[in-house]
Scaffold this motif. Structure first.
Motif, PDB file in Angstrom:
ATOM      1  N   SER A   9       0.690  -1.216  -0.038  1.00 19.21           N
ATOM      2  CA  SER A   9      -0.010   0.018  -0.068  1.00 19.21           C
ATOM      3  C   SER A   9       1.037   1.297   0.000  1.00 19.21           C
ATOM      4  N   ASN A  10       1.980   1.216   0.691  1.00 20.66           N
ATOM      5  CA  ASN A  10       2.943   2.521   0.701  1.00 20.66           C
ATOM      6  C   ASN A  10       3.345   2.653  -0.907  1.00 20.66           C
ATOM      7  N   GLN A  11       3.840   1.555  -1.499  1.00 19.61           N
ATOM      8  CA  GLN A  11       4.479   1.755  -2.980  1.00 19.61           C
ATOM      9  C   GLN A  11       3.048   2.330  -3.657  1.00 19.61           C
ATOM     10  N   LEU A  12       2.186   1.657  -3.871  1.00 15.04           N
ATOM     11  CA  LEU A  12       1.039   2.089  -4.605  1.00 15.04           C
ATOM     12  C   LEU A  12       0.620   3.615  -4.312  1.00 15.04           C
ATOM     13  N   GLY A  13       0.735   3.704  -2.850  1.00 19.48           N
ATOM     14  CA  GLY A  13       0.106   5.102  -2.647  1.00 19.48           C
ATOM     15  C   GLY A  13       1.267   6.217  -3.053  1.00 19.48           C
ATOM     16  N   LYS A  14       2.513   6.049  -2.973  1.00 18.81           N
ATOM     17  CA  LYS A  14       3.369   6.946  -3.298  1.00 18.81           C
ATOM     18  C   LYS A  14       3.295   7.177  -4.775  1.00 18.81           C
ATOM     19  N   LEU A  15       3.300   6.241  -5.718  1.00 18.99           N
ATOM     20  CA  LEU A  15       3.027   6.286  -7.137  1.00 18.99           C
ATOM     21  C   LEU A  15       1.899   7.330  -7.521  1.00 18.99           C
ATOM     22  N   LEU A  16       0.734   7.090  -6.589  1.00 18.38           N
ATOM     23  CA  LEU A  16      -0.247   8.096  -6.838  1.00 18.38           C
ATOM     24  C   LEU A  16      -0.370   9.276  -6.126  1.00 18.38           C
ATOM     25  N   ASP A  62      -0.792   5.477   2.307  1.00 21.00           N
ATOM     26  CA  ASP A  62      -0.958   4.053   2.078  1.00 21.00           C
ATOM     27  C   ASP A  62      -2.268   3.703   3.146  1.00 21.00           C
ATOM     28  N   ALA A  63      -2.843   4.623   3.855  1.00 27.97           N
ATOM     29  CA  ALA A  63      -4.143   4.248   4.616  1.00 27.97           C
ATOM     30  C   ALA A  63      -5.005   4.366   3.668  1.00 27.97           C
ATOM     31  N   GLN A  64      -5.084   5.316   2.803  1.00 27.19           N
ATOM     32  CA  GLN A  64      -6.178   5.505   1.839  1.00 27.19           C
ATOM     33  C   GLN A  64      -6.295   4.230   0.888  1.00 27.19           C
ATOM     34  N   VAL A  65      -5.064   3.648   0.298  1.00 29.90           N
ATOM     35  CA  VAL A  65      -5.031   2.398  -0.266  1.00 29.90           C
ATOM     36  C   VAL A  65      -5.626   1.351   0.204  1.00 29.90           C
ATOM     37  N   ARG A  66      -5.274   1.278   1.574  1.00 28.87           N
ATOM     38  CA  ARG A  66      -5.890  -0.093   2.325  1.00 28.87           C
ATOM     39  C   ARG A  66      -7.303  -0.021   2.541  1.00 28.87           C
ATOM     40  N   LYS A  67      -7.789   1.387   2.766  1.00 28.84           N
ATOM     41  CA  LYS A  67      -9.072   1.464   3.061  1.00 28.84           C
ATOM     42  C   LYS A  67      -9.996   1.223   1.843  1.00 28.84           C
ATOM     43  N   ASP A  68      -9.488   1.743   0.563  1.00 28.69           N
ATOM     44  CA  ASP A  68     -10.285   1.540  -0.728  1.00 28.69           C
ATOM     45  C   ASP A  68     -10.218   0.147  -1.119  1.00 28.69           C
ATOM     46  N   LEU A  69      -9.028  -0.593  -0.734  1.00 29.31           N
ATOM     47  CA  LEU A  69      -9.244  -2.054  -1.255  1.00 29.31           C
ATOM     48  C   LEU A  69      -9.886  -2.915  -0.471  1.00 29.31           C
ATOM     49  N   ALA A  70     -10.229  -2.429   0.832  1.00 28.74           N
ATOM     50  CA  ALA A  70     -10.961  -3.092   1.859  1.00 28.74           C
ATOM     51  C   ALA A  70     -12.408  -3.354   1.740  1.00 28.74           C
ATOM     52  N   TYR A  71     -12.858  -2.006   0.842  1.00 29.97           N
ATOM     53  CA  TYR A  71     -14.256  -2.297   0.383  1.00 29.97           C
ATOM     54  C   TYR A  71     -14.477  -3.665  -0.358  1.00 29.97           C
ATOM     55  N   PHE A  72     -13.566  -4.137  -0.924  1.00 30.96           N
ATOM     56  CA  PHE A  72     -13.658  -5.380  -2.099  1.00 30.96           C
ATOM     57  C   PHE A  72     -13.107  -6.658  -1.508  1.00 30.96           C
ATOM     58  N   GLY A  73     -12.548  -6.628  -0.296  1.00 35.96           N
ATOM     59  CA  GLY A  73     -11.899  -7.950   0.104  1.00 35.96           C
ATOM     60  C   GLY A  73     -10.516  -7.901   0.788  1.00 35.96           C
ATOM     61  N   HIS A  74      -9.997  -8.873   1.060  1.00 36.81           N
ATOM     62  CA  HIS A  74      -8.822  -9.036   1.798  1.00 36.81           C
ATOM     63  C   HIS A  74      -7.649  -9.433   0.930  1.00 36.81           C
ATOM     64  N   PHE A  75      -6.659  -8.775   0.403  1.00 44.46           N
ATOM     65  CA  PHE A  75      -5.667  -9.154  -0.649  1.00 44.46           C
ATOM     66  C   PHE A  75      -4.342  -9.335  -0.234  1.00 44.46           C
ATOM     67  N   GLY A  76      -3.919  -8.622   0.943  1.00 44.78           N
ATOM     68  CA  GLY A  76      -2.422  -8.567   1.321  1.00 44.78           C
ATOM     69  C   GLY A  76      -2.021 -10.082   2.040  1.00 44.78           C
ATOM     70  N   TYR A  77      -0.667  -9.944   2.112  1.00 50.43           N
ATOM     71  CA  TYR A  77      -0.051 -11.138   2.745  1.00 50.43           C
ATOM     72  C   TYR A  77       0.707 -10.718   3.846  1.00 50.43           C
ATOM     73  N   PRO A  78       0.970 -10.953   4.968  1.00 43.75           N
ATOM     74  CA  PRO A  78       1.875 -10.639   6.021  1.00 43.75           C
ATOM     75  C   PRO A  78       3.357 -10.629   5.363  1.00 43.75           C
ATOM     76  N   GLY A  79       3.908  -9.644   5.617  1.00 43.53           N
ATOM     77  CA  GLY A  79       5.567  -9.728   5.197  1.00 43.53           C
ATOM     78  C   GLY A  79       5.909  -9.606   3.807  1.00 43.53           C
ATOM     79  N   VAL A  80       4.902  -9.877   2.891  1.00 43.46           N
ATOM     80  CA  VAL A  80       4.883  -9.815   1.549  1.00 43.46           C
ATOM     81  C   VAL A  80       4.193  -8.711   0.951  1.00 43.46           C
ATOM     82  N   GLY A  81       2.957  -8.157   1.219  1.00 42.49           N
ATOM     83  CA  GLY A  81       2.378  -7.156   0.667  1.00 42.49           C
ATOM     84  C   GLY A  81       1.183  -7.713  -0.236  1.00 42.49           C
ATOM     85  N   TYR A  82       0.913  -7.030  -1.248  1.00 46.09           N
ATOM     86  CA  TYR A  82       0.106  -7.453  -2.343  1.00 46.09           C
ATOM     87  C   TYR A  82       0.810  -8.387  -3.315  1.00 46.09           C
TER      88      TYR A  82
END
Lengths: 228, 228
Positions: B44-51, B55-75
């Motif tokens: 979420s940090n990288q995606l947020g920076k690019l746009l 990162d909180a915004q990215v996580r909140k947006d994606l949370a509308y649709f499901g659970h996509f991340g992996y601990p220690g990996v990200g997406y």
């Protein structure tokens, strides 16, 4: 527009929501149509009907910017149109340059709506020297390397980018160096700019993608934009 | 980003805000760029920076649709990209027809981004018979009167309108009769359609007008759209 903002009873707090400003453009478009059709006055009910909004929505949106109506009359088209133009800034003329004279750039240069709304296409720029030295839709096309020189002799306020994604950031940097205050970016990439320069991205594929989402979720985009 | 969501835990109530769906398209665009550049994962940090989002915004947006991340990996890029495509509907192919083969229509027919995002330009239609019987950017152009006949032999899901404002409503009615489920309207007029057909208007002059407003009010459009 500072007057109008002060005068108005801003229904929210902080800056006017983007969606409200967007609808202001739609109101202006309808008012211009009404004037062309010989109407002198309109009202929130009529404007709402033309756009699929409620009359309460129209009144609330306009209330951000001031008091525009007259009891028993509604809105005077020329007055409300003039006020909205002042708010949006299109009561003044904006000099615009285009970078990228491919298919999309050419289409944009020929787009009549810009001129009608107070935007003056001053010049276009391209790196392809086979395109330069010509005119497209009456707009002269210069080499991109001439942009900074051109900017010394002209006040350029807005820039439009219609180049491939890979070239967009470099073009944006050149436009910033040339002194533009705002950029409309049609390249399908997010550009980063200094805070003092505002920008909007229009990604045509994203527009279609948003439509496919709406089809699958069967909600009307226009309604959604009213609600947001 | 991992703990941000239980599956499909919608942070708001009711339909997902239009601005969130819009940002979903932006995330997908960045993920596609990352994949092209050889990245397998993002966060979420990288995606947020690019746009330019948090990162909180990215996580909140994606949370509308499901659970996509992996601990220690990200997406995982392919997984998140695939999930977003599925949400937006572009994991399937959409047949699109264009009405209006003027400058803008031609530019749209040549726009590579549509095909890349799963949209297939099936045919174009125009009333100007000097344009019909030809191909523009590999897309056959037929007389507008042939649209309903064409629709009998093909499933058309989306229509794009690039005709003058005065012709847009009649064209929209024909597209509805031909069975389209969604319309992207580039004519500078609000069209009215049955509720079952979704539509989005893209008025290029309004885009520029919104930019002039933002310049005068010096707020970044992208930031505004995050806040709204």
């Amino acid at each position: 527009m500072t007057d109008a903002t002060k005068k108005g009873e801003n229904p929210g707090e902080g800056p006017v929501p983007k969606a409200v400003v967007n609808r202001l453009s739609l109101y202006l478009r309808e008012i211009d149509h009404l004037v062309r059709d010989g109407h002198n006055t309109t009202n929130s009910n009529q404007l709402g009907k033309l756009l699929g909004f409620t009359d309460a929505q129209v009144r609330k949106d306009l209330a951000y910017f001031g008091h525009f109506g007259y009891p028993g009359v509604g809105y005077r088209c020329d007055e409300l149109g003039g006020a909205i133009r002042k708010i949006l800034g299109t009561d003044q003329q904006w000099n615009v340059v285009m970078v990228g004279v491919g298919n999309l750039g050419r289409a944009l240069l020929g787009y009549k709506g810009f001129q009608q709304r107070g935007f003056r296409m001053l010049a276009a720029f391209d790196t392809d020297l086979s395109k330069t030295g010509t005119q497209v839709e009456g707009v002269p096309v210069y080499p991109l390397d001439n942009l900074s020189e051109f900017a010394k002799g002209h006040t350029i306020r807005l820039g439009m980018i219609a180049v491939p994604a890979t070239a967009a950031q470099a073009v944006a940097d050149r436009l910033v160096a040339a002194g533009v205050e705002g950029i409309l970016n049609f390249a399908p990439i997010t550009i980063s700019l200094p805070d003092r320069v505002v920008h909007t991205g229009v990604d045509l594929a994203i527009e279609l993608e948003q439509l496919s989402f709406s089809v699958l979720n069967r909600r009307n985009e226009d309604q959604a934009s009213v609600d947001s």
